[in-house]
Motif scaffolding. Structure first.
Motif, PDB file in Angstrom:
ATOM      1  N   THR A  71       0.835  -1.202   0.000  1.00 38.67           N
ATOM      2  CA  THR A  71       0.000   0.000   0.000  1.00 38.67           C
ATOM      3  C   THR A  71       0.869   1.250   0.000  1.00 38.67           C
ATOM      4  N   THR A  72       0.257   2.376  -0.272  1.00 39.76           N
ATOM      5  CA  THR A  72       0.983   3.646  -0.266  1.00 39.76           C
ATOM      6  C   THR A  72       1.564   3.937   1.105  1.00 39.76           C
ATOM      7  N   GLU A  73       0.824   3.624   2.148  1.00 37.28           N
ATOM      8  CA  GLU A  73       1.283   3.899   3.516  1.00 37.28           C
ATOM      9  C   GLU A  73       2.351   2.918   3.991  1.00 37.28           C
ATOM     10  N   SER A 105       5.222   8.295   5.280  1.00 34.28           N
ATOM     11  CA  SER A 105       3.784   8.375   5.535  1.00 34.28           C
ATOM     12  C   SER A 105       3.416   9.111   6.813  1.00 34.28           C
TER      13      SER A 105
END
Length: 402
Positions: free
Chosen positions: A35-37, A181
């Motif tokens: 995921t992006t995070e 993040s």
């Protein structure tokens, strides 16, 4: 020292283990790191809102549970067992104690409640890429080397000249844990110029102008790292520039963090061992389970003793943070050896990309690179104890009696 855990502490462990058993398996871990995070936001929300993990060691007046490092260590032991990618370590173990120790009353009231309820994540960014040195785990952090020096390099801070007490930061930091993040960055920077440079901590918002964050490709994807670049970025000083011992606060935080990290490494070692034991009970060779062979039993027994010894050291360090660096050294060593043996005892399948054994190997190797190495942790601890002689900013001086 009472070595027995309370009912509340046992409940923290069992509740978290049940939740991660259902939602933190190898498949979920692999999905989360992509995921992006770098973690599962929905699971993090549950950990924060339902279990209150980021607020375990935050004072009750700021919305936390007001627990001790022991409760946080028990929680991290379970997240380590599952190799859970989450901002818990960067936020609750590294950033929150520094805000508590150095922040003004207004800063604590502003930031700690948001950390406790999980709506704000934070990361500690130190120049030079040496987290262990900055936290005083492998060297005296009062030396300038870890921060790039006051003349050049590192991250430099200067007043913005607007009269509002703001600062501007220029420089970069590598290998910032969860730095890509985090909603808030705690940045260690030099102020005052050479030769009167001093190290201070600054608060930088994730939306600050002049801030660039790049997620790095790391050996262990469950430990996402980032490069932080600051180009005249606005910042707020954490606390007051009144001679506060920032390096001392970093070292104190490092000792407590080492105890929690040791527990997390023990959890990872125990997880690898448990999976290996389960495998050798099922895998058959010559018509019998390979776990019934004496040679395999001896290897597993040695690993069990190593894990339990590291667990005892980690629990003691949670009670006495001064023992944190040595406990961390023992736990990191145990995790590395157990993970390596897990691959060997799994045979050919243990080397495949699809099997989870390699995840434990990468976690053990990456943690030692980030918070070690083991021999440096032990050497610095021995030097501080005076076993080898006097200690200077550059390390122990051999052969000098104290």
């Amino acid at each position: 020292m009472d070595a027995a855990f309370t009912a509340e502490q046992d409940e923290i462990r069992s509740t978290l283990r049940d939740l991660l058993t259902k939602h933190g398996g190898p498949g979920e871990v692999r999905a989360a790191v992509r995921t992006t995070e770098g973690h599962d936001p929905a699971l993090w929300h549950r950990l924060a809102q339902e279990l209150g993990l980021p607020g375990l060691a935050v004072a009750e007046e700021y919305g936390g549970a007001g627990c001790t490092a022991t409760e946080l260590a028990l929680a991290c032991e379970e997240t380590g067992r599952a190799l859970l990618p989450s901002p818990l370590l960067a936020t609750a173990v590294l950033a929150a104690p520094l805000i508590t120790a150095l922040g003004t009353p207004e800063q604590r009231a502003e930031l700690l409640p948001r950390i406790a309820d999980g709506t704000l994540t934070a990361a500690l960014a130190v120049p030079g890429g040496s987290m262990a040195a900055a936290l005083g785990l492998t060297a005296d952090n009062r030396a300038a080397a870890w921060a790039g020096g006051g003349r050049a390099g590192g991250i430099q801070a200067h007043p913005d000249g607007g009269g509002g007490g703001g600062w501007r930061l220029y420089g970069e930091a590598d290998r910032v844990l969860d730095g890509h993040s985090a909603g808030l960055l705690l940045v260690a920077a030099h102020a005052g110029g050479y030769p009167r440079s001093r190290t201070l901590l600054f608060l930088v918002s994730a939306e600050a102008e002049g801030l660039a964050r790049t997620r790095l490709t790391s050996m262990d994807e469950t430990r996402p790292l980032a490069r932080i670049e600051l180009r005249d970025a606005p910042a707020r000083l954490l606390g007051a520039d009144d001679g506060t011992d920032v390096c001392g606060a970093l070292a104190d935080t490092g000792s407590r963090a080492a105890a929690v990290l040791a527990a997390e490494a023990v959890g990872a070692a125990a997880g690898a061992l448990e999976r290996t034991v389960a495998y050798v009970k099922e895998r058959e060779q010559f018509g019998r389970a390979i776990g019934s062979f004496q040679a395999v039993k001896h290897r597993l027994a040695d690993l069990y003793v190593r894990v339990e010894a590291a667990r005892s050291a980690a629990y003691y360090a949670a009670w006495d943070p001064a023992a944190g660096p040595l406990a961390l050294a023992q736990a990191l060593e145990a995790a590395r050896i157990v993970a390596g043996e897990a691959v060997q005892l799994h045979g050919g399948i243990g080397f495949t990309w699809e099997h989870e054994a390699h995840l434990y190997v990468k976690r053990a190797a990456a943690d030692e690179l980030l918070f070690g190495p083991v021999h440096r942790l032990r050497d610095h601890a021995a030097g501080r104890a005076g076993l080898f002689g006097a200690v200077t900013a550059d390390g122990p001086v051999r052969g000098v009696a104290v």
